[in-house]
Design a protein around this motif. Structure first.
Motif, PDB file in Angstrom:
ATOM      1  N   VAL A 120      31.304  40.437  47.184  1.00 29.01           N
ATOM      2  CA  VAL A 120      32.357  40.037  46.253  1.00 29.01           C
ATOM      3  C   VAL A 120      33.134  38.866  46.841  1.00 29.01           C
ATOM      4  CG1 VAL A 120      34.396  40.775  44.956  1.00 29.01           C
ATOM      5  CG2 VAL A 120      32.568  42.422  45.457  1.00 29.01           C
ATOM      6  N   ALA A 121      33.291  37.808  46.082  1.00 23.20           N
ATOM      7  CA  ALA A 121      34.050  36.646  46.531  1.00 23.20           C
ATOM      8  C   ALA A 121      35.534  36.836  46.241  1.00 23.20           C
ATOM      9  CB  ALA A 121      33.551  35.392  45.827  1.00 23.20           C
ATOM     10  N   PRO A 122      36.422  36.345  47.106  1.00 21.79           N
ATOM     11  CA  PRO A 122      37.850  36.363  46.790  1.00 21.79           C
ATOM     12  C   PRO A 122      38.113  35.606  45.493  1.00 21.79           C
ATOM     13  CG  PRO A 122      37.490  35.772  49.093  1.00 21.79           C
ATOM     14  CD  PRO A 122      36.145  35.756  48.427  1.00 21.79           C
ATOM     15  N   GLY A 123      38.900  36.201  44.613  1.00 25.16           N
ATOM     16  CA  GLY A 123      39.200  35.568  43.336  1.00 25.16           C
ATOM     17  C   GLY A 123      38.098  35.670  42.308  1.00 25.16           C
ATOM     18  N   ALA A 124      37.067  36.483  42.580  1.00 28.57           N
ATOM     19  CA  ALA A 124      35.926  36.574  41.661  1.00 28.57           C
ATOM     20  C   ALA A 124      36.332  37.087  40.285  1.00 28.57           C
ATOM     21  CB  ALA A 124      34.861  37.487  42.260  1.00 28.57           C
ATOM     22  N   GLU A 125      37.395  37.898  40.218  1.00 31.47           N
ATOM     23  CA  GLU A 125      37.812  38.464  38.932  1.00 31.47           C
ATOM     24  C   GLU A 125      38.197  37.396  37.928  1.00 31.47           C
ATOM     25  OE1 GLU A 125      39.014  39.277  41.851  1.00 31.47           O
ATOM     26  OE2 GLU A 125      38.383  41.344  42.206  1.00 31.47           O
ATOM     27  N   GLU A 126      38.597  36.219  38.409  1.00 32.94           N
ATOM     28  CA  GLU A 126      38.970  35.149  37.498  1.00 32.94           C
ATOM     29  C   GLU A 126      37.773  34.626  36.704  1.00 32.94           C
ATOM     30  OE1 GLU A 126      41.982  33.940  36.843  1.00 32.94           O
ATOM     31  OE2 GLU A 126      42.960  35.309  38.242  1.00 32.94           O
ATOM     32  N   PHE A 127      36.571  34.782  37.250  1.00 30.68           N
ATOM     33  CA  PHE A 127      35.405  34.131  36.670  1.00 30.68           C
ATOM     34  C   PHE A 127      34.403  35.102  36.056  1.00 30.68           C
ATOM     35  CE2 PHE A 127      37.053  31.678  40.231  1.00 30.68           C
ATOM     36  CZ  PHE A 127      37.234  30.433  39.661  1.00 30.68           C
ATOM     37  N   VAL A 145      45.530  33.029  52.077  1.00 29.44           N
ATOM     38  CA  VAL A 145      46.871  33.283  52.600  1.00 29.44           C
ATOM     39  C   VAL A 145      47.066  32.664  53.983  1.00 29.44           C
ATOM     40  CG1 VAL A 145      46.266  35.503  53.643  1.00 29.44           C
ATOM     41  CG2 VAL A 145      48.623  35.083  52.899  1.00 29.44           C
ATOM     42  N   SER A 146      45.995  32.527  54.764  1.00 29.52           N
ATOM     43  CA  SER A 146      46.110  31.963  56.113  1.00 29.52           C
ATOM     44  C   SER A 146      45.560  30.545  56.200  1.00 29.52           C
ATOM     45  CB  SER A 146      45.372  32.862  57.115  1.00 29.52           C
ATOM     46  OG  SER A 146      44.005  32.967  56.785  1.00 29.52           O
ATOM     47  N   ARG A 147      45.273  29.941  55.052  1.00 25.31           N
ATOM     48  CA  ARG A 147      44.788  28.562  54.984  1.00 25.31           C
ATOM     49  C   ARG A 147      43.483  28.359  55.758  1.00 25.31           C
ATOM     50  NH1 ARG A 147      48.768  25.781  52.522  1.00 25.31           N
ATOM     51  NH2 ARG A 147      50.884  26.603  52.688  1.00 25.31           N
ATOM     52  N   VAL A 186      41.840  41.168  50.140  1.00 20.90           N
ATOM     53  CA  VAL A 186      43.187  41.600  49.765  1.00 20.90           C
ATOM     54  C   VAL A 186      43.813  40.501  48.908  1.00 20.90           C
ATOM     55  CG1 VAL A 186      44.186  40.648  51.889  1.00 20.90           C
ATOM     56  CG2 VAL A 186      45.437  42.391  50.610  1.00 20.90           C
ATOM     57  N   THR A 187      44.513  40.896  47.868  1.00 17.31           N
ATOM     58  CA  THR A 187      45.164  39.956  46.956  1.00 17.31           C
ATOM     59  C   THR A 187      46.665  40.159  47.030  1.00 17.31           C
ATOM     60  OG1 THR A 187      43.248  40.067  45.492  1.00 17.31           O
ATOM     61  CG2 THR A 187      45.270  39.137  44.582  1.00 17.31           C
ATOM     62  N   ILE A 188      47.416  39.079  47.182  1.00 14.34           N
ATOM     63  CA  ILE A 188      48.870  39.142  47.359  1.00 14.34           C
ATOM     64  C   ILE A 188      49.530  38.306  46.276  1.00 14.34           C
ATOM     65  CG2 ILE A 188      50.786  38.757  48.946  1.00 14.34           C
ATOM     66  CD1 ILE A 188      48.731  38.817  51.228  1.00 14.34           C
ATOM     67  N   PHE A 189      50.454  38.932  45.544  1.00 15.57           N
ATOM     68  CA  PHE A 189      51.189  38.241  44.485  1.00 15.57           C
ATOM     69  C   PHE A 189      52.649  38.066  44.897  1.00 15.57           C
ATOM     70  CE2 PHE A 189      47.708  40.451  42.418  1.00 15.57           C
ATOM     71  CZ  PHE A 189      47.194  39.490  41.562  1.00 15.57           C
ATOM     72  N   GLY A 190      53.282  37.036  44.383  1.00 18.73           N
ATOM     73  CA  GLY A 190      54.728  36.890  44.519  1.00 18.73           C
ATOM     74  C   GLY A 190      55.210  36.305  45.816  1.00 18.73           C
ATOM     75  N   LEU A 191      54.369  35.645  46.605  1.00 14.82           N
ATOM     76  CA  LEU A 191      54.844  35.046  47.852  1.00 14.82           C
ATOM     77  C   LEU A 191      55.709  33.818  47.585  1.00 14.82           C
ATOM     78  CD1 LEU A 191      51.826  35.199  50.336  1.00 14.82           C
ATOM     79  CD2 LEU A 191      53.864  36.628  50.248  1.00 14.82           C
ATOM     80  N   ALA A 192      55.396  33.072  46.522  1.00 16.80           N
ATOM     81  CA  ALA A 192      56.160  31.867  46.195  1.00 16.80           C
ATOM     82  C   ALA A 192      56.349  31.803  44.695  1.00 16.80           C
ATOM     83  CB  ALA A 192      55.445  30.624  46.705  1.00 16.80           C
ATOM     84  N   HIS A 201      49.955  31.470  40.359  1.00 17.06           N
ATOM     85  CA  HIS A 201      49.197  31.230  41.582  1.00 17.06           C
ATOM     86  C   HIS A 201      49.403  32.402  42.534  1.00 17.06           C
ATOM     87  CE1 HIS A 201      47.183  28.742  44.624  1.00 17.06           C
ATOM     88  NE2 HIS A 201      48.052  29.258  45.479  1.00 17.06           N
ATOM     89  N   TYR A 202      48.320  32.825  43.178  1.00 19.35           N
ATOM     90  CA  TYR A 202      48.425  33.929  44.130  1.00 19.35           C
ATOM     91  C   TYR A 202      47.569  33.640  45.360  1.00 19.35           C
ATOM     92  CZ  TYR A 202      44.018  35.407  41.898  1.00 19.35           C
ATOM     93  OH  TYR A 202      42.743  35.463  41.393  1.00 19.35           O
ATOM     94  N   GLN A 203      47.702  34.485  46.387  1.00 14.09           N
ATOM     95  CA  GLN A 203      46.983  34.306  47.638  1.00 14.09           C
ATOM     96  C   GLN A 203      45.960  35.430  47.834  1.00 14.09           C
ATOM     97  OE1 GLN A 203      50.396  33.728  47.532  1.00 14.09           O
ATOM     98  NE2 GLN A 203      50.072  31.526  47.707  1.00 14.09           N
ATOM     99  N   VAL A 204      44.865  35.101  48.497  1.00 14.13           N
ATOM    100  CA  VAL A 204      43.851  36.088  48.861  1.00 14.13           C
ATOM    101  C   VAL A 204      43.571  35.959  50.344  1.00 14.13           C
ATOM    102  CG1 VAL A 204      42.789  36.102  46.576  1.00 14.13           C
ATOM    103  CG2 VAL A 204      41.970  34.504  48.309  1.00 14.13           C
TER     104      VAL A 204
END
Length: 219
Positions: A120-127, A145-147, A186-192, A201-204
């Motif tokens: 499973v790729a990060p952000g795969a749910e979008e596609f 999240v860690s660039r 892991v998916t993280i919402f609300g950091l910025a 926009h969210y981070q994975v």
């Protein structure tokens, strides 16, 4: 065949098609393909930096077959291949095999064994086209999240199960499983959320590895 598109700061589209054999047959197969694109033209610097050439493209295809070898023995097997242009290892393969055995055709006792590997790729749910609900193209952007580079999650599972129908509407079963997950997504919402543009926009990231084994009872 289905398709849909949106326009704006986040322009995206998705098209998908599938075929399912509904008639009773020795091989009841199904197959499908999908392709989606996401292009960001807004002002979120984090989203722009995370998207190669300002866009992302994802294509996937799958095929499954339910094979009735004999009245007592059936196999369900297939695989999915997906290509994510924002991954270093772009091609992900997810095979799955299930054996269903009914030792005595006059008895409802059934034994099932499943072996699967899922990537499973990060952000795969979008596609991925949804199986139920509103059908929309990719709506949100995401970054790591860690660039660092995106790492796919790899999941291996082995499961054995036995069930039997004891009365007209009563089925009792037990199962045991073992699974191993590498690089959990892991998916993280609300950091910025300083501006409305950043709300979509969210981070994975990767949350390490996971091992588990256990059992369950079904009634």
């Amino acid at each position: 065949m289905r398709g849909t598109l949106t326009q704006g700061d986040l322009a995206s589209w998705i098209v998908a098609g599938s075929y399912v054999r509904h008639q009773p047959a020795t091989h009841a197969y199904e197959a499908g393909v999908s392709y989606s694109m996401q292009r960001y033209l807004g002002g979120n610097g984090e989203a722009l930096a995370a998207m190669r050439d300002g866009s992302r493209n994802v294509g996937a295809m799958y095929a499954m077959d339910n094979w009735r070898v004999t009245p007592e023995l059936k196999f369900s097997y297939g695989a999915k291949y997906a290509r994510y242009d924002y991954l270093e290892d772009r091609g992900l393969v997810s095979p799955r095999v299930t054996m269903i055995l009914q030792p005595d055709s006059n008895d409802s006792l059934t034994v099932r064994t499943t072996v699967m590997h899922r990537e499973v790729a990060p952000g795969a749910e979008e596609f991925i086209p949804p199986s139920v609900g509103l059908w929309l193209p990719p709506e949100r952007t995401f970054s790591h999240v860690s660039r660092t580079s995106f790492l796919p999650e790899r999941h291996d599972q082995l499961e054995n199960a036995v069930d039997r129908q004891w009365a007209e509407h009563v089925i009792i079963g037990v199962r045991a499983f073992k699974e191993q997950v590498d690089d959990q997504v892991v998916t993280i919402f609300g950091l910025a959320l300083d501006s409305p543009a950043e709300a979509s926009h969210y981070q994975v990231g990767s949350a390490g590895d996971f091992r588990a084994h256990g059992w369950g009872v079904m009634f």
